[in-house]
Design an enzyme around this catalytic site. Sequence first.
Site, PDB file in Angstrom:
ATOM      1  N   LEU A 141       7.945   3.349  -4.105  1.00  0.00           N
ATOM      2  CA  LEU A 141       7.462   1.989  -4.317  1.00  0.00           C
ATOM      3  C   LEU A 141       5.983   2.006  -4.764  1.00  0.00           C
ATOM      4  CD1 LEU A 141       8.198  -1.071  -3.838  1.00  0.00           C
ATOM      5  CD2 LEU A 141       7.322  -0.787  -1.516  1.00  0.00           C
ATOM      6  N   GLN A 293     -12.169  10.527  39.253  1.00  0.00           N
ATOM      7  CA  GLN A 293     -11.696   9.144  39.020  1.00  0.00           C
ATOM      8  C   GLN A 293     -11.828   8.738  37.552  1.00  0.00           C
ATOM      9  OE1 GLN A 293     -13.545   6.452  41.853  1.00  0.00           O
ATOM     10  NE2 GLN A 293     -11.695   6.583  43.115  1.00  0.00           N
ATOM     11  N   GLY A 360     -11.449  19.096  25.703  1.00  0.00           N
ATOM     12  CA  GLY A 360     -12.718  19.706  25.322  1.00  0.00           C
ATOM     13  C   GLY A 360     -12.579  20.468  24.020  1.00  0.00           C
ATOM     14  N   GLY A 361     -13.200  21.624  23.941  1.00  0.00           N
ATOM     15  CA  GLY A 361     -13.188  22.428  22.709  1.00  0.00           C
ATOM     16  C   GLY A 361     -11.787  22.787  22.253  1.00  0.00           C
ATOM     17  N   GLU A 384       3.807   2.053   5.153  1.00  0.00           N
ATOM     18  CA  GLU A 384       4.769   0.988   5.484  1.00  0.00           C
ATOM     19  C   GLU A 384       4.056  -0.256   6.027  1.00  0.00           C
ATOM     20  OE1 GLU A 384       8.551   2.098   7.122  1.00  0.00           O
ATOM     21  OE2 GLU A 384       8.212   4.188   6.546  1.00  0.00           O
TER      22      GLU A 384
HETATM   23  C1  LIG Z   1       1.503  10.050   4.395  1.00  0.00           C
HETATM   24  C2  LIG Z   1       1.903   8.919   3.484  1.00  0.00           C
HETATM   25  C3  LIG Z   1       3.228   8.786   3.098  1.00  0.00           C
HETATM   26  C4  LIG Z   1       3.608   7.768   2.213  1.00  0.00           C
HETATM   27  N1  LIG Z   1       4.911   7.696   1.789  1.00  0.00           N
HETATM   28  C5  LIG Z   1       5.260   6.755   0.868  1.00  0.00           C
HETATM   29  C6  LIG Z   1       6.582   6.721   0.334  1.00  0.00           C
HETATM   30  O1  LIG Z   1       7.453   7.520   0.715  1.00  0.00           O
HETATM   31  N2  LIG Z   1       6.882   5.785  -0.608  1.00  0.00           N
HETATM   32  C7  LIG Z   1       5.958   4.891  -1.048  1.00  0.00           C
HETATM   33  O2  LIG Z   1       6.306   4.078  -1.905  1.00  0.00           O
HETATM   34  N3  LIG Z   1       4.683   4.894  -0.570  1.00  0.00           N
HETATM   35  C8  LIG Z   1       4.309   5.801   0.377  1.00  0.00           C
HETATM   36  N4  LIG Z   1       3.033   5.842   0.859  1.00  0.00           N
HETATM   37  C9  LIG Z   1       2.050   4.899   0.328  1.00  0.00           C
HETATM   38  C10 LIG Z   1       1.662   3.828   1.329  1.00  0.00           C
HETATM   39  O3  LIG Z   1       2.704   2.923   1.503  1.00  0.00           O
HETATM   40  C11 LIG Z   1       0.356   3.216   0.824  1.00  0.00           C
HETATM   41  O4  LIG Z   1      -0.668   4.172   1.026  1.00  0.00           O
HETATM   42  C12 LIG Z   1       0.022   1.923   1.539  1.00  0.00           C
HETATM   43  O5  LIG Z   1       0.904   0.903   1.149  1.00  0.00           O
HETATM   44  C13 LIG Z   1      -1.407   1.476   1.239  1.00  0.00           C
HETATM   45  O6  LIG Z   1      -1.596   1.439  -0.140  1.00  0.00           O
HETATM   46  P1  LIG Z   1      -2.870   2.172  -0.794  1.00  0.00           P
HETATM   47  O7  LIG Z   1      -2.927   3.560  -0.275  1.00  0.00           O
HETATM   48  O8  LIG Z   1      -2.828   1.954  -2.241  1.00  0.00           O
HETATM   49  O9  LIG Z   1      -4.089   1.420  -0.153  1.00  0.00           O
HETATM   50  P2  LIG Z   1      -4.631  -0.011  -0.598  1.00  0.00           P
HETATM   51  O10 LIG Z   1      -3.525  -0.933  -0.919  1.00  0.00           O
HETATM   52  O11 LIG Z   1      -5.698   0.202  -1.590  1.00  0.00           O
HETATM   53  O12 LIG Z   1      -5.275  -0.485   0.774  1.00  0.00           O
HETATM   54  C14 LIG Z   1      -6.451   0.174   1.295  1.00  0.00           C
HETATM   55  C15 LIG Z   1      -6.770  -0.442   2.612  1.00  0.00           C
HETATM   56  O13 LIG Z   1      -7.106  -1.807   2.431  1.00  0.00           O
HETATM   57  C16 LIG Z   1      -6.823  -2.513   3.608  1.00  0.00           C
HETATM   58  N5  LIG Z   1      -6.076  -3.732   3.269  1.00  0.00           N
HETATM   59  C17 LIG Z   1      -4.832  -3.820   2.739  1.00  0.00           C
HETATM   60  N6  LIG Z   1      -4.484  -5.118   2.543  1.00  0.00           N
HETATM   61  C18 LIG Z   1      -5.545  -5.848   2.979  1.00  0.00           C
HETATM   62  C19 LIG Z   1      -5.813  -7.236   3.025  1.00  0.00           C
HETATM   63  N7  LIG Z   1      -4.921  -8.134   2.622  1.00  0.00           N
HETATM   64  N8  LIG Z   1      -7.009  -7.645   3.525  1.00  0.00           N
HETATM   65  C20 LIG Z   1      -7.934  -6.719   3.940  1.00  0.00           C
HETATM   66  N9  LIG Z   1      -7.723  -5.399   3.911  1.00  0.00           N
HETATM   67  C21 LIG Z   1      -6.556  -4.964   3.439  1.00  0.00           C
HETATM   68  C22 LIG Z   1      -6.052  -1.577   4.530  1.00  0.00           C
HETATM   69  O14 LIG Z   1      -6.912  -1.041   5.518  1.00  0.00           O
HETATM   70  C23 LIG Z   1      -5.601  -0.479   3.604  1.00  0.00           C
HETATM   71  O15 LIG Z   1      -5.436   0.753   4.279  1.00  0.00           O
HETATM   72  C24 LIG Z   1       2.642   6.841   1.769  1.00  0.00           C
HETATM   73  C25 LIG Z   1       1.312   6.963   2.191  1.00  0.00           C
HETATM   74  C26 LIG Z   1       0.938   7.992   3.034  1.00  0.00           C
HETATM   75  C27 LIG Z   1      -0.500   8.086   3.459  1.00  0.00           C
END
Ligand SMILES: Cc1cc2nc3c(=O)[nH]c(=O)nc-3n(C[C@H](O)[C@H](O)[C@H](O)COP(=O)(O)OP(=O)(O)OC[C@H]3O[C@@H](n4cnc5c(N)ncnc54)[C@H](O)[C@@H]3O)c2cc1C
Length: 401
Positions: A141, A293, A360-361, A384
Site C-alpha cells: 500500500l 521499593q 543496566g549495561g 498500520e
Molecule cells: C517495519 C515496517 C514495516 C512496514 N510494512 C508495510 C507493508 O507491509 N505494507 C505497506 O504498505 N506499508 C508498510 N509499512 C509502511 C507504513 O505503513 C508507513 O511507514 C506508515 O504508514 C507511515 O507512513 P510514512 O512512513 O510515509 O510516514 P509519514 O506518513 O510521513 O508520517 C510520518 C509521521 O507523521 C506523523 N503523522 C502522521 N499523520 C499525522 C497527522 N495527521 N497529524 C500529525 N502527525 C501525523 C506520525 O508520527 C508519522 O509517524 C511498513 C513500515 C515499517 C516501518
Amino acid sequence: MVAFEHPHAHGALAPTAHLELPFFDDAHRALANGLVDWARAQRVDETDDRVACKAWVKRLGADGWLRYCVAAEHGGALPTLDSRALVILRETLAYHSPLADFAFAMQGLGSGAISLAGTPEQQARYLPAVARGEKIAAFALSEPDAGSDVAAMATQANETAEGWTLNGSKTWISNGGIADFYLVFAKTDLDAGARGISAFVVDATAPGLDSSEHIHVMAPHPLATLRFNDCAVPANALVGPLHGGFKLAMQTLDIFRASVAAAALGMARRAFAEAVVHAKQRKMFGQTLADFQLTQAKLGEMCALIDASALLTYRAAWLRDRSSTQGAGTPAYTAAAASAKLTATENAQRVIDMALQMFGGRGVQVGQTIEHLYRDIRSLRIYEGASEVQLLILGKHALRA
Ligand SMILES: Cc1cc2nc3c(=O)[nH]c(=O)nc-3n(C[C@H](O)[C@H](O)[C@H](O)COP(=O)(O)OP(=O)(O)OC[C@H]3O[C@@H](n4cnc5c(N)ncnc54)[C@H](O)[C@@H]3O)c2cc1C
C-alpha cells in the site's frame, strides 16, 4: 541469534495468564495452550531475517497455525477469521519471537483482501497455499510519498486489451523480495482520490516487477521497495470492485489492527518476565535489585501498563468477533481497535524501556533478549497507522458521539 530462549515463561508470567477472562472461550484457551508448548519447542536461526522468515512461514504452515489466517472453506481452521484467535496467536508468537509473529501476521494481512473480496478462483488459487505456508503473502500500500496519506498514492494501473499495466513504486513492503504474491493498491482513476484506487493480486514473477531493492531496519524484518515498470497483469488480477481498493485496504487493516496491539502486548509481557527474573537474581548493596521499593514500583507500573493494554486488545478483538451489526466495520469497533493499537504499542515501548533499565549495561548488549525487544517494538508505533493516526481516529469518534 535464535528465537528467544525462554526458561521462565510459567505461572503468572506466562502469556496465557489472562485467558480466563470472559472475552475468550474454551476453544481459545485450547489454542493458546497448544501454541505455547509449540512455540517453546522452536529454535530458528534468525541471523538472516529473510531466510528465517521463510523458515517460520514453512513451520507455521506445516504445523497448522497459519490456518487461522484464512476461513475454513479455503483450508482454514475456523469458519471465519476470528480476531480473538489472531490476538492469541500474535501475542504468544511475539512473546517467543517477534520475527515468528511477523511471519504469521503477514500471511493474514497479505491475503486478507482476497479473503474479503476475492473471486472464488482467486481464493482457490491463493488462500489454501497461504494456510499451508506454501505461498508467502505481502501487502503493498505505502509509497515514498504516500504513507499515512494513503490516497496520495501515485502508482497507476491502466486497463489494456489483455488486462492491466502497473507503473510506479511501493516502499516499506514487508516480505518484499521473498513473497510469492503482492496485494498491490493502485490508482485506476487519477482524479477520484481515495475513490479511484483498486486492488490487484500480482505474482512475484510478473514481468516488470522488480523487488530487488531491500531496506534494512533496526530489527529483523524483510522489507523492500517494489518497482513496477509496465508490469502486465491479467484482467482477473483485479481484487474486489473497480475503484473499491481504498475501502478494501481499510477493511483489511481493520481486521488486523487489534492483532498489532497483541504483538506489542506479547513483547511487553516478555520484557516484564525477563525483568522479574533479573531483578530477583541481581545482587547489589547486600540485597537483590527486587528488594528495593523503587524496583517494586517500576514492576507495578509495568503490570498496570500491560493490564491496560491486554484489556483493550481483548475487548477490540471480542467486539470484532460479534455479529456484523455490532462488530466489524462499526464506528465502535474502529475506535476500540484504535484505542488498543495506540495503548498497547505505546505501553509496550515504555515497559520494554523500563525493563532494559533494570538490566543496566547488559540491557544494551547486542544479542540480549531485552536489547532485541527494544529494537523490535519501535516500528509497531509507526506501521498500520502511526500513533498520531490512531489518536485522530479516537478524537473524531469522540466528537461524532
Ligand atoms: C517495519 C515496517 C514495516 C512496514 N510494512 C508495510 C507493508 O507491509 N505494507 C505497506 O504498505 N506499508 C508498510 N509499512 C509502511 C507504513 O505503513 C508507513 O511507514 C506508515 O504508514 C507511515 O507512513 P510514512 O512512513 O510515509 O510516514 P509519514 O506518513 O510521513 O508520517 C510520518 C509521521 O507523521 C506523523 N503523522 C502522521 N499523520 C499525522 C497527522 N495527521 N497529524 C500529525 N502527525 C501525523 C506520525 O508520527 C508519522 O509517524 C511498513 C513500515 C515499517 C516501518
